[in-house]
Design a protein around this motif. Structure first.
Motif, PDB file in Angstrom:
ATOM      1  N   GLY A  75       0.804  -1.218   0.000  1.00 48.52           N
ATOM      2  CA  GLY A  75       0.000   0.000   0.000  1.00 48.52           C
ATOM      3  C   GLY A  75       0.834   1.264   0.000  1.00 48.52           C
ATOM      4  O   GLY A  75       1.942   1.318  -0.542  1.00 48.52           O
ATOM      5  N   ALA A  76       0.299   2.282   0.630  1.00 51.04           N
ATOM      6  CA  ALA A  76       0.941   3.589   0.633  1.00 51.04           C
ATOM      7  C   ALA A  76       0.779   4.236   2.002  1.00 51.04           C
ATOM      8  O   ALA A  76      -0.156   3.930   2.747  1.00 51.04           O
ATOM      9  N   ILE A  77       1.708   5.124   2.333  1.00 45.68           N
ATOM     10  CA  ILE A  77       1.633   5.898   3.573  1.00 45.68           C
ATOM     11  C   ILE A  77       2.038   7.340   3.284  1.00 45.68           C
ATOM     12  O   ILE A  77       2.657   7.628   2.251  1.00 45.68           O
ATOM     13  N   GLY A  78       1.670   8.225   4.193  1.00 45.15           N
ATOM     14  CA  GLY A  78       2.060   9.620   4.074  1.00 45.15           C
ATOM     15  C   GLY A  78       2.997  10.013   5.195  1.00 45.15           C
ATOM     16  O   GLY A  78       2.860   9.547   6.330  1.00 45.15           O
ATOM     17  N   LEU A  79       3.964  10.872   4.880  1.00 42.05           N
ATOM     18  CA  LEU A  79       4.927  11.391   5.845  1.00 42.05           C
ATOM     19  C   LEU A  79       4.756  12.894   5.960  1.00 42.05           C
ATOM     20  O   LEU A  79       4.807  13.605   4.943  1.00 42.05           O
ATOM     21  N   LEU A  80       4.564  13.389   7.175  1.00 37.18           N
ATOM     22  CA  LEU A  80       4.503  14.830   7.434  1.00 37.18           C
ATOM     23  C   LEU A  80       5.813  15.236   8.089  1.00 37.18           C
ATOM     24  O   LEU A  80       6.168  14.716   9.145  1.00 37.18           O
ATOM     25  N   THR A  81       6.541  16.165   7.473  1.00 35.83           N
ATOM     26  CA  THR A  81       7.843  16.549   8.009  1.00 35.83           C
ATOM     27  C   THR A  81       8.113  18.035   7.847  1.00 35.83           C
ATOM     28  O   THR A  81       7.786  18.620   6.815  1.00 35.83           O
ATOM     29  N   GLY A  94       7.886  -2.189  -1.466  1.00 33.85           N
ATOM     30  CA  GLY A  94       6.786  -1.887  -2.374  1.00 33.85           C
ATOM     31  C   GLY A  94       5.825  -0.842  -1.845  1.00 33.85           C
ATOM     32  O   GLY A  94       4.825  -0.510  -2.495  1.00 33.85           O
ATOM     33  N   VAL A  95       6.098  -0.292  -0.673  1.00 27.34           N
ATOM     34  CA  VAL A  95       5.230   0.723  -0.068  1.00 27.34           C
ATOM     35  C   VAL A  95       5.581   2.101  -0.615  1.00 27.34           C
ATOM     36  O   VAL A  95       6.739   2.526  -0.551  1.00 27.34           O
ATOM     37  N   ASP A  96       4.598   2.783  -1.160  1.00 22.85           N
ATOM     38  CA  ASP A  96       4.804   4.148  -1.636  1.00 22.85           C
ATOM     39  C   ASP A  96       4.706   5.118  -0.458  1.00 22.85           C
ATOM     40  O   ASP A  96       3.837   4.974   0.408  1.00 22.85           O
ATOM     41  N   VAL A  97       5.584   6.110  -0.438  1.00 28.05           N
ATOM     42  CA  VAL A  97       5.591   7.119   0.634  1.00 28.05           C
ATOM     43  C   VAL A  97       5.439   8.497   0.011  1.00 28.05           C
ATOM     44  O   VAL A  97       6.297   8.939  -0.755  1.00 28.05           O
ATOM     45  N   SER A  98       4.332   9.159   0.303  1.00 29.59           N
ATOM     46  CA  SER A  98       4.143  10.535  -0.152  1.00 29.59           C
ATOM     47  C   SER A  98       4.568  11.485   0.964  1.00 29.59           C
ATOM     48  O   SER A  98       4.435  11.168   2.146  1.00 29.59           O
ATOM     49  N   ALA A 124       2.874  -0.616   7.716  1.00 31.26           N
ATOM     50  CA  ALA A 124       3.819   0.029   6.804  1.00 31.26           C
ATOM     51  C   ALA A 124       4.412   1.274   7.447  1.00 31.26           C
ATOM     52  O   ALA A 124       5.593   1.580   7.262  1.00 31.26           O
ATOM     53  N   ALA A 125       3.602   2.017   8.203  1.00 30.97           N
ATOM     54  CA  ALA A 125       4.099   3.210   8.879  1.00 30.97           C
ATOM     55  C   ALA A 125       5.176   2.841   9.889  1.00 30.97           C
ATOM     56  O   ALA A 125       6.224   3.497   9.985  1.00 30.97           O
ATOM     57  N   ALA A 126       4.926   1.780  10.658  1.00 31.98           N
ATOM     58  CA  ALA A 126       5.919   1.325  11.628  1.00 31.98           C
ATOM     59  C   ALA A 126       7.176   0.836  10.924  1.00 31.98           C
ATOM     60  O   ALA A 126       8.297   1.077  11.391  1.00 31.98           O
ATOM     61  N   GLY A 127       7.002   0.158   9.787  1.00 34.72           N
ATOM     62  CA  GLY A 127       8.156  -0.296   9.020  1.00 34.72           C
ATOM     63  C   GLY A 127       8.999   0.860   8.529  1.00 34.72           C
ATOM     64  O   GLY A 127      10.238   0.792   8.542  1.00 34.72           O
ATOM     65  N   PHE A 128       8.347   1.937   8.101  1.00 35.93           N
ATOM     66  CA  PHE A 128       9.096   3.097   7.625  1.00 35.93           C
ATOM     67  C   PHE A 128       9.795   3.804   8.785  1.00 35.93           C
ATOM     68  O   PHE A 128      10.927   4.283   8.633  1.00 35.93           O
ATOM     69  N   MET A 129       9.152   3.854   9.948  1.00 32.42           N
ATOM     70  CA  MET A 129       9.808   4.437  11.116  1.00 32.42           C
ATOM     71  C   MET A 129      11.079   3.667  11.449  1.00 32.42           C
ATOM     72  O   MET A 129      12.138   4.262  11.703  1.00 32.42           O
ATOM     73  N   LYS A 130      10.997   2.340  11.438  1.00 30.69           N
ATOM     74  CA  LYS A 130      12.193   1.524  11.688  1.00 30.69           C
ATOM     75  C   LYS A 130      13.272   1.807  10.658  1.00 30.69           C
ATOM     76  O   LYS A 130      14.455   1.931  10.981  1.00 30.69           O
TER      77      LYS A 130
END
Length: 434
Positions: A47-53, A77-81, A333-339
């Motif tokens: 899937g996809a997740i969003g990052l606010l920075t 395979g996770v899209d990050v916007s 996926a969000a937790a995976g991206f944080m890691k």
């Protein structure tokens, strides 16, 4: 010459938002009381997740896209916007998103922001065994907890201490680091004159009047709030000493409240109009661009802010912390991206780009990190980085008003007693609205 002492949500914002209303319209949001599952395999992410920075601006954005996000997307395979917002608009952005039930899955905020958003159920709990397994120094984890549980992780630190021009100190015969705030005030007074102020502590190149006060508060043995965050402490005796120390230095001319640099121009310290200054690790990229001679080895000395109560010196800790939204529909996926963001090589790439300090020295050394003398000093002294803002779920409201209270005192429009009373009133009111 080296003087290093190595032994040494506003009421209208997030604080007013009730999670229940936001979560109802979000569909599939996780229960914030259930910790994240950090151990989901990459192959099971999609899937996809969003990052606010608020970070990775300008040229740094390419590092975020190409060197940090791209490898994660390729692996999982996770899209990050990315939704990028200025620091001064970040609280409003988060609060608006919460109210509408639409907010990024991964949220980057500042020190002191964790407790207010965790109290409202906006941040998801992060398993303690995962965080404790990272081996980070306790000093960088203090701001990650609320009610004894973890809701954020440090990604990049902005550390502050004292910088000095060695030749200006040598001229006055000062050849050792001040070991107390009294000694620092005396040295600053001796260095003042001939168009030079002894200590630039308030010009804003390394923070605000609020942060300067908080730094001294800790140096005098104080804290902003009680351990449970439900009672203010900044108005007590350490707060009085912190305000009086700045006022006394202003009386001798050792600190000049009016000293400022025009926007876009080098700071007073960079112009050698200040012999010593509160400096930030985040100043390094500016020094490289405007005054590269200060980046040469030996050009600038550093030492920790000494104690005012015969205790260890302190270093101020700001920075950027990562949290997962409890409204996320793709929490794995969000937790995976944080890691992924906290992997040593990724931390190294991010730090080299932004100039901020990684939360651990256990990262691959790069030329950018090796040559950054402010970062090196910060990493060497991480155990002393205990001076932090926050400590209460009411802090976002306090934060937005404390600067003005401190400035009113420093400009002579309020006595110390009035200022301390105003601080207590501000905190008591904010806490009552939790």
């Amino acid at each position: 010459m080296s003087l290093t002492r190595r032994t040494l949500l506003a009421a209208s914002g997030a604080g007013a938002v009730a999670l229940g209303g936001a979560a109802c319209g979000s569909g599939g949001a996780m229960d914030p009381s259930v910790p994240l599952d950090i151990d989901v395999a990459d192959a099971d992410l999609s899937g996809a997740i969003g990052l606010l920075t608020p970070d990775f601006v300008g040229d740094d954005r390419a590092v975020l896209d190409d060197d940090i996000i791209a490898p994660f997307t390729k692996r999982t395979g996770v899209d990050v916007s990315v939704d990028q917002v200025d620091w001064n608009k970040l609280n409003e952005k988060i609060s608006t998103g919460i109210a509408g039930g639409i907010i990024a899955d991964v949220i980057m905020t500042g020190v002191g922001w964790t407790q207010p958003f965790a109290e409202k159920g906006i941040f998801a709990e992060i398993p303690a065994d995962f965080i404790e397994g990272l081996g980070y120094d306790e000093s960088v984890l203090v701001s990650t907890r609320y009610d004894g549980r973890y809701y954020s992780l440090p990604q990049a630190l902005d550390l502050r201490f004292i910088g000095f021009h060695p030749e200006l100190l040598e001229k006055k015969g000062i050849d050792s680091a001040p070991e107390s705030l009294d000694e620092l005030a005396q040295a600053a007074a001796e260095l003042t004159g001939d168009g030079v102020v002894g200590l630039d502590f308030l010009s804003g190149s390394a923070g605000s009047a609020r942060q300067a006060f908080v730094f001294l508060l800790y140096a005098f043995g104080g804290t902003m709030f009680s351990d449970d965050g439900l009672a203010p402490r900044l108005h007590e005796e350490p707060g009085r000493l912190a305000l009086q120390w700045m006022l006394d230095c202003m009386d001798t001319g050792a600190i000049d409240y009016s000293i400022q640099a025009a926007e876009g121009q080098p700071s007073p310290f960079q112009q050698k109009k200040a012999a010593m200054s509160l400096v930030s690790t985040g100043n390094w990229p500016t020094w490289q661009t405007m005054t590269p001679e200060l980046c040469e080895k030996g050009a600038v000395g550093t030492f920790l802010l000494p104690s005012g109560v015969d205790a260890d010196p302190v270093m101020f800790q700001g920075g950027t912390f990562i949290s997962i939204s409890s409204l996320s529909k793709n929490k794995d996926a969000a937790a995976g991206f944080m890691k992924h963001m906290l992997e040593p090589d990724i931390l190294g790439k991010a730090s080299a780009a932004t100039g901020k300090v990684p939360p651990t020295p256990d990262i691959p050394e790069t030329e950018g990190i090796r040559s950054n003398l402010l970062m090196a000093f910060g990493l060497e002294n991480l155990p002393y980085a205990g001076a932090t803002e926050g400590g209460s779920a009411a802090y976002m409201e306090v934060r937005s008003n404390l600067d003005g209270i401190v400035e009113t005192c420093l400009t002579g429009r309020a006595t110390v007693d009035q200022t301390l009373a105003d601080m207590k009133k501000l905190c008591d009111g904010a806490i009552s609205r939790i």
